[in-house]
Structures are given as C-alpha cells and as structure tokens.
Design an enzyme around this catalytic site. Structure first.
Site, PDB file in Angstrom:
ATOM      1  N   GLY A   1       0.836  -1.196   0.000  1.00 56.27           N
ATOM      2  CA  GLY A   1       0.000   0.000   0.000  1.00 56.27           C
ATOM      3  C   GLY A   1       0.867   1.241   0.000  1.00 56.27           C
TER       4      GLY A   1
ATOM      5  N   GLN B   1       3.255   9.911   0.771  1.00 55.26           N
ATOM      6  CA  GLN B   1       4.534   9.208   0.964  1.00 55.26           C
ATOM      7  C   GLN B   1       5.509   9.475  -0.178  1.00 55.26           C
ATOM      8  OE1 GLN B   1       2.389   5.315   2.006  1.00 55.26           O
ATOM      9  NE2 GLN B   1       4.305   5.142   3.134  1.00 55.26           N
TER      10      GLN B   1
ATOM     11  N   CYS C   1       5.570  -0.191   7.261  1.00 58.25           N
ATOM     12  CA  CYS C   1       5.260   0.963   6.412  1.00 58.25           C
ATOM     13  C   CYS C   1       6.510   1.341   5.634  1.00 58.25           C
ATOM     14  CB  CYS C   1       4.828   2.131   7.299  1.00 58.25           C
ATOM     15  SG  CYS C   1       4.419   3.621   6.371  1.00 58.25           S
ATOM     16  N   LEU C   2       6.344   1.650   4.342  1.00 61.98           N
ATOM     17  CA  LEU C   2       7.499   2.020   3.528  1.00 61.98           C
ATOM     18  C   LEU C   2       8.155   3.305   4.024  1.00 61.98           C
ATOM     19  CD1 LEU C   2       6.122   1.131  -0.023  1.00 61.98           C
ATOM     20  CD2 LEU C   2       7.733  -0.183   1.388  1.00 61.98           C
TER      21      LEU C   2
ATOM     22  N   HIS D   1      -4.753   1.770   7.446  1.00 61.40           N
ATOM     23  CA  HIS D   1      -3.374   2.247   7.598  1.00 61.40           C
ATOM     24  C   HIS D   1      -3.099   3.367   6.584  1.00 61.40           C
ATOM     25  CE1 HIS D   1       1.181   1.411   7.828  1.00 61.40           C
ATOM     26  NE2 HIS D   1       1.049   2.183   6.768  1.00 61.40           N
ATOM     27  N   GLU D   2      -3.499   3.142   5.329  1.00 61.46           N
ATOM     28  CA  GLU D   2      -3.257   4.151   4.286  1.00 61.46           C
ATOM     29  C   GLU D   2      -4.092   5.410   4.523  1.00 61.46           C
ATOM     30  OE1 GLU D   2      -0.725   3.660   2.558  1.00 61.46           O
ATOM     31  OE2 GLU D   2      -0.554   1.536   3.019  1.00 61.46           O
TER      32      GLU D   2
ATOM     33  N   HIS E   1      -2.423   7.864   6.718  1.00 60.77           N
ATOM     34  CA  HIS E   1      -1.414   8.710   6.067  1.00 60.77           C
ATOM     35  C   HIS E   1      -2.043  10.015   5.572  1.00 60.77           C
ATOM     36  CE1 HIS E   1       2.233   6.321   5.975  1.00 60.77           C
ATOM     37  NE2 HIS E   1       1.572   5.247   5.552  1.00 60.77           N
TER      38      HIS E   1
HETATM   39 NI    NI Z   1       2.372   3.303   5.585  1.00 58.34          NI
END
Ligand code: NI
Length: 188
Positions: free
Chosen positions: A46, A51, A113-114, A155-156, A159
């Site tokens: 995701g 991000q 998470c990236l 989660h996304e 962000h």
């Molecule tokens: Ni994330």
C-alpha cells in the site's frame, strides 16, 4: 511511469493532512501509475500519495505479493533471453476515500510501512468497514472490506491525516522503534 522517492520518518511532509482530489485528469493518472511502480519496486502492499510528497487524498493498494513458487517465464525482449517470475497483480486505487461503519470488533495485525522501513509492530484496528471512494474517472463506489484489505486501507487512510502506524503505539514503544530505525540507518 517513474519510480518516485519515498519519504521516511521523520520527514515533516508525512505529517501533512492531504487535500481532496478535485480534478480527475492525466496528471492524476500519471501520479497513480508512478505510485504503483514505486510501491511494486519497494516492494510494499500500500502507498499513499503523501509518501511520495504529494498531499492529495490518493491511495494505491495491491495485496498480491509476487508468487515465489510460480514457474519462471522465459522472455526474449531486449535482444537477450532471460526469465522472470510471473506476477498476479490486483491493483486497487482509492481516491478521496472515506471510512463508513467501522466495526466494534477489532483485529490486531503486525504492520509495517514504507515510510518507517524495517520496523514492524502490532496495531489494533476495526476488523471490518465500508469504504466510499472515487475511481480515476471520478465515479463514486462503495465497498465492504475485511481482513488484510480493511487493515491496509485504514493504515493508508491514516497517512492522509498525517498519522503513521507507529503513532498508534505507546510513547515508549514508538521511541524504541524510532531508535531501532536510527541504529539500522547508521549501520547501513
Ligand atoms: Ni504506511
């Protein structure tokens, strides 16, 4: 398509609240294509636009990991023969998503998470929800979600509000996670 740079903690841009998408144009399509390419390259399941530094309410998700047991495909493009793993993709795009009816029942998943590389921690979230979102053409859809998709979407969504999964941890656990990340970066 292009791979964009993924911002990492403690980049203050990640704390920004993203704005709704109002124009569904080619620039939006390019952003989404780049987000998929960036996410697959990372690899991750995701990614939110913020991000990659774009404060718009755009998410991409693909829960399908590459299948390591699949038969390699022999390819001949580029003038030389080589093999690569076939991949089943399930790309999903969510524009201006809203969560409806989060369940009272919660589920704990170990999240990563990236933007917080190499750190994983248990986070509790509603097990199921509905999501209302727009597609790349601006059409509105509603969908019920459960399992990993519900977790990943929530989660996304965080962000878009400038919230990272580590913000759901206790202060102590968050500090431990950030210290571990610092150590890993120094070692790299
Ligand atoms: Ni994330």
């Amino acid at each position: 398509m292009a791979i964009r740079e993924i911002l990492e903690v403690p980049d203050p841009v990640l704390k920004q609240v993203s704005k709704p998408v109002e124009v569904f144009d080619d620039a939006l399509k390019t952003l989404v294509e780049d987000m998929f390419e960036t996410m697959y390259d990372a690899p991750g399941i995701g990614l939110a636009a913020i991000q990659v530094g774009v404060p718009l309410r755009v998410l991409v998700i693909d829960l399908q990991p590459d299948d390591p047991d699949a038969e390699p495909e022999v390819c001949n493009h580029g003038g030389h023969q080589h093999t690569h793993q076939p991949t089943i993709r399930e790309p999903r795009v969510f524009i201006n998503p809203e969560i409806l009816d989060p369940s009272e029942e919660h589920t704990v998943y170990q999240e990563g998470c990236l933007s917080v590389p190499e750190i994983y921690a248990d986070v509790e979230r509603p097990s199921t929800c509905r999501v209302r979102y727009q597609d790349l053409d601006g059409a509105t859809h509603e969908e019920a979600m459960d399992g990993l998709l519900a977790t990943c979407l929530q989660h996304e969504m965080d962000h878009l509000e400038g919230i990272l999964f580590i913000d759901h941890l206790s202060r102590l656990k968050r500090q431990m996670a950030l210290r571990k990340l610092e150590k890993l970066r120094r070692a790299a």
